[in-house]
Design a protein around this motif. Sequence first.
Motif, PDB file in Angstrom:
ATOM      1  N   HIS A  18       0.762  -1.229  -0.001  1.00 10.23           N
ATOM      2  CA  HIS A  18       0.086   0.023   0.006  1.00 10.23           C
ATOM      3  C   HIS A  18       0.875   1.277  -0.060  1.00 10.23           C
ATOM      4  O   HIS A  18       0.376   2.491  -0.076  1.00 10.23           O
ATOM      5  N   ASP A  19       2.184   1.060   0.433  1.00  7.32           N
ATOM      6  CA  ASP A  19       3.230   2.408   0.138  1.00  7.32           C
ATOM      7  C   ASP A  19       3.200   2.770  -1.365  1.00  7.32           C
ATOM      8  O   ASP A  19       3.513   4.062  -1.589  1.00  7.32           O
ATOM      9  N   GLU A  20       3.001   1.868  -2.129  1.00  7.78           N
ATOM     10  CA  GLU A  20       3.169   2.476  -3.525  1.00  7.78           C
ATOM     11  C   GLU A  20       2.029   3.318  -4.004  1.00  7.78           C
ATOM     12  O   GLU A  20       0.843   2.902  -3.770  1.00  7.78           O
ATOM     13  N   PRO A  21       2.524   4.336  -4.732  1.00  7.24           N
ATOM     14  CA  PRO A  21       1.313   5.195  -5.313  1.00  7.24           C
ATOM     15  C   PRO A  21       0.177   4.596  -6.229  1.00  7.24           C
ATOM     16  O   PRO A  21      -0.925   5.042  -5.693  1.00  7.24           O
ATOM     17  N   LYS A  22       0.363   3.511  -6.781  1.00  7.63           N
ATOM     18  CA  LYS A  22      -0.762   2.990  -7.645  1.00  7.63           C
ATOM     19  C   LYS A  22      -1.550   2.195  -6.581  1.00  7.63           C
ATOM     20  O   LYS A  22      -2.568   1.968  -6.858  1.00  7.63           O
ATOM     21  N   LYS A  23      -1.006   1.551  -5.669  1.00 10.54           N
ATOM     22  CA  LYS A  23      -1.654   0.735  -4.699  1.00 10.54           C
ATOM     23  C   LYS A  23      -2.144   1.192  -3.469  1.00 10.54           C
ATOM     24  O   LYS A  23      -2.806   0.739  -2.546  1.00 10.54           O
ATOM     25  N   LYS A  24      -2.215   2.843  -3.259  1.00  9.86           N
ATOM     26  CA  LYS A  24      -2.539   3.476  -1.960  1.00  9.86           C
ATOM     27  C   LYS A  24      -4.066   3.169  -1.727  1.00  9.86           C
ATOM     28  O   LYS A  24      -4.932   3.098  -2.707  1.00  9.86           O
ATOM     29  N   LEU A  25      -4.206   2.899  -0.520  1.00 13.83           N
ATOM     30  CA  LEU A  25      -5.543   2.929  -0.050  1.00 13.83           C
ATOM     31  C   LEU A  25      -6.245   4.149   0.509  1.00 13.83           C
ATOM     32  O   LEU A  25      -6.039   4.339   1.602  1.00 13.83           O
ATOM     33  N   ILE A  26      -6.945   4.531  -0.473  1.00 14.42           N
ATOM     34  CA  ILE A  26      -7.362   6.161  -0.115  1.00 14.42           C
ATOM     35  C   ILE A  26      -8.642   6.101   0.845  1.00 14.42           C
ATOM     36  O   ILE A  26      -8.518   6.940   1.813  1.00 14.42           O
ATOM     37  N   ALA A  27      -9.503   4.783   0.808  1.00 14.05           N
ATOM     38  CA  ALA A  27     -10.359   4.899   1.658  1.00 14.05           C
ATOM     39  C   ALA A  27     -10.147   4.364   3.052  1.00 14.05           C
ATOM     40  O   ALA A  27     -10.944   4.136   3.815  1.00 14.05           O
ATOM     41  N   GLY A  28      -8.854   4.057   3.192  1.00 17.60           N
ATOM     42  CA  GLY A  28      -8.472   3.599   4.585  1.00 17.60           C
ATOM     43  C   GLY A  28      -8.806   2.119   4.926  1.00 17.60           C
ATOM     44  O   GLY A  28      -8.743   1.068   4.269  1.00 17.60           O
ATOM     45  N   ILE A  29      -9.185   2.029   6.340  1.00 18.47           N
ATOM     46  CA  ILE A  29      -9.710   0.907   6.958  1.00 18.47           C
ATOM     47  C   ILE A  29     -10.929   0.975   7.280  1.00 18.47           C
ATOM     48  O   ILE A  29     -11.449   1.926   7.772  1.00 18.47           O
ATOM     49  N   VAL A  30     -11.571  -0.182   7.081  1.00 18.14           N
ATOM     50  CA  VAL A  30     -13.037  -0.672   7.751  1.00 18.14           C
ATOM     51  C   VAL A  30     -13.021  -1.408   8.559  1.00 18.14           C
ATOM     52  O   VAL A  30     -12.686  -2.730   8.282  1.00 18.14           O
ATOM     53  N   LEU A  31     -13.317  -1.337   9.747  1.00 24.18           N
ATOM     54  CA  LEU A  31     -13.296  -2.428  10.962  1.00 24.18           C
ATOM     55  C   LEU A  31     -14.581  -3.118  11.142  1.00 24.18           C
ATOM     56  O   LEU A  31     -15.886  -2.304  11.155  1.00 24.18           O
ATOM     57  N   THR A  32     -14.946  -4.406  11.196  1.00 20.89           N
ATOM     58  CA  THR A  32     -16.065  -4.997  11.485  1.00 20.89           C
ATOM     59  C   THR A  32     -15.943  -6.176  12.288  1.00 20.89           C
ATOM     60  O   THR A  32     -14.665  -6.470  12.546  1.00 20.89           O
ATOM     61  N   GLY A  33     -17.084  -7.020  12.340  1.00 19.18           N
ATOM     62  CA  GLY A  33     -16.804  -8.087  13.218  1.00 19.18           C
ATOM     63  C   GLY A  33     -17.010  -7.743  14.851  1.00 19.18           C
ATOM     64  O   GLY A  33     -17.033  -6.565  15.151  1.00 19.18           O
ATOM     65  N   GLY A  34     -17.281  -8.808  15.579  1.00 18.24           N
ATOM     66  CA  GLY A  34     -17.399  -8.608  17.011  1.00 18.24           C
ATOM     67  C   GLY A  34     -16.365  -7.701  17.642  1.00 18.24           C
ATOM     68  O   GLY A  34     -16.867  -6.891  18.819  1.00 18.24           O
ATOM     69  N   GLY A  35     -15.150  -7.884  17.343  1.00 18.38           N
ATOM     70  CA  GLY A  35     -14.143  -6.961  17.883  1.00 18.38           C
ATOM     71  C   GLY A  35     -14.055  -5.666  17.796  1.00 18.38           C
ATOM     72  O   GLY A  35     -13.455  -4.899  18.392  1.00 18.38           O
ATOM     73  N   ALA A  36     -14.831  -5.296  16.697  1.00 20.28           N
ATOM     74  CA  ALA A  36     -14.853  -4.054  16.354  1.00 20.28           C
ATOM     75  C   ALA A  36     -15.565  -3.108  17.191  1.00 20.28           C
ATOM     76  O   ALA A  36     -15.607  -1.878  17.057  1.00 20.28           O
ATOM     77  N   GLN A  37     -16.494  -3.668  18.147  1.00 17.80           N
ATOM     78  CA  GLN A  37     -17.190  -3.103  18.986  1.00 17.80           C
ATOM     79  C   GLN A  37     -16.563  -2.895  20.525  1.00 17.80           C
ATOM     80  O   GLN A  37     -16.866  -1.960  21.180  1.00 17.80           O
TER      81      GLN A  37
END
Length: 437
Positions: free
Chosen positions: A316-335
Amino acid sequence: MEHSDISVGLDIGTTKIVAMIGRRNEYGKIELLGTGKAKSLGVHRGVVNNITQTIQSIQAAVDEAIAVSGIKISEAVVGIAGQHIRSLQHSDYITRPNSEEVISEEDLEKLEKQVYKLVMLPGEEIIHVLPQEFKVDGQAEITEPVGMYGGRLEANFHVVVGQVSSIRNIGRCIKSAGLNLAGITLEPLASAEAVLSTEEKEAGVALIDIGGGTTDLAIFKNGIIRHTAVVPFGGNVITEDIKEGCSIIEKQAELLKTKFGSAWPGENKDNEIVSIPGLRGRDPKEITLKNLSKIIHARVLEIVEQVFLEIKNYGHDEPKKKLIAGIVLTGGGAQLKHIKQLVEYITGMDTRIGYPNENLAGDSDESLSSPQYATAVGLLMNGLNRIEKRQIKETQQATEEFPSDNDTEEQEEVKEPKKSIFEKWGDKFRDFLDNAE
């Protein structure tokens, strides 16, 4: 009583098994008709380790869903995860005999079948072959090659691999619980369907599903799945650490984690204390919330760092592979309290908690729009999509059988709709189970 527009999602997790019955309403949202939940007794880190107990847990969840909805069900879409899942990147090509003809679906299938023949480690089987992008005669970055001219068709694939025995055990449990397998899908892909938007998948996003036994990762970029991974730690190891660190029983540790736990120790003052009843007349135990948060923080840090390592491996450090929307946490542990802030602090990426409520009808039970039900909602959506595709196919076949005089010629050109990769694999998987009996 059978209904043609109703589907069932069955999430076989490490801590709980959820059966969800639903259909689409007139607005395209999912109307939940019945949900059943049972404690998962025979599953460890996403893998079945006790067939009898797993069958009983599945039956308990399914029976509850049937009782609530009053609808008899015969098949379900099931999720697959577990520490035995791994993924790899693979490139392959075919040389077409006649480059004067346009590339067809058959050519894509031929290329895909070639990838399924890859030699795996003993006891492993390919679960999904997901095309990334194609090359035609050296021309790169083609997403849909059908209809183009070319002699050499090449593609990059994301290949998901799992253990044959683990896959077969899940199939056995479903059959023994009196259900047919309507389809099977990788759990992080199901969760992604429930909580991610099309824009996020396009911009680049990492979905982290923190379950009881495992933490699943799915990375999307330009609308295509790019990387999947399963980290063999989840909420249960946090509970285990609290149990050991505070010398209490598991039930109390789980309650402490969900009610008072925080992933950020600095939030708690030194004088905040919670009292735990002692066993059989023993004195109650006093635990400071700061110590509790320190135990949780240490383990969550380990889980997030392992997942972040997978995100780095994707590049994800490469400009072409950059994750612009970041991270989405889900599942029971996300609470878990303050987990969003901790993930942002470690990764430096924008983070949000993913709720499946965007896809649910407005009058749905609020508790079911919690992140812990994301996988079950995603599996239900997957099942409904399969039904809709099947109905389109049947309509087209019926039209082909009884064409009107005017459009006989047009009807001859109607081909059956393209099957999705998951449907094709589901068919292969069912054949595999039948042969294994």
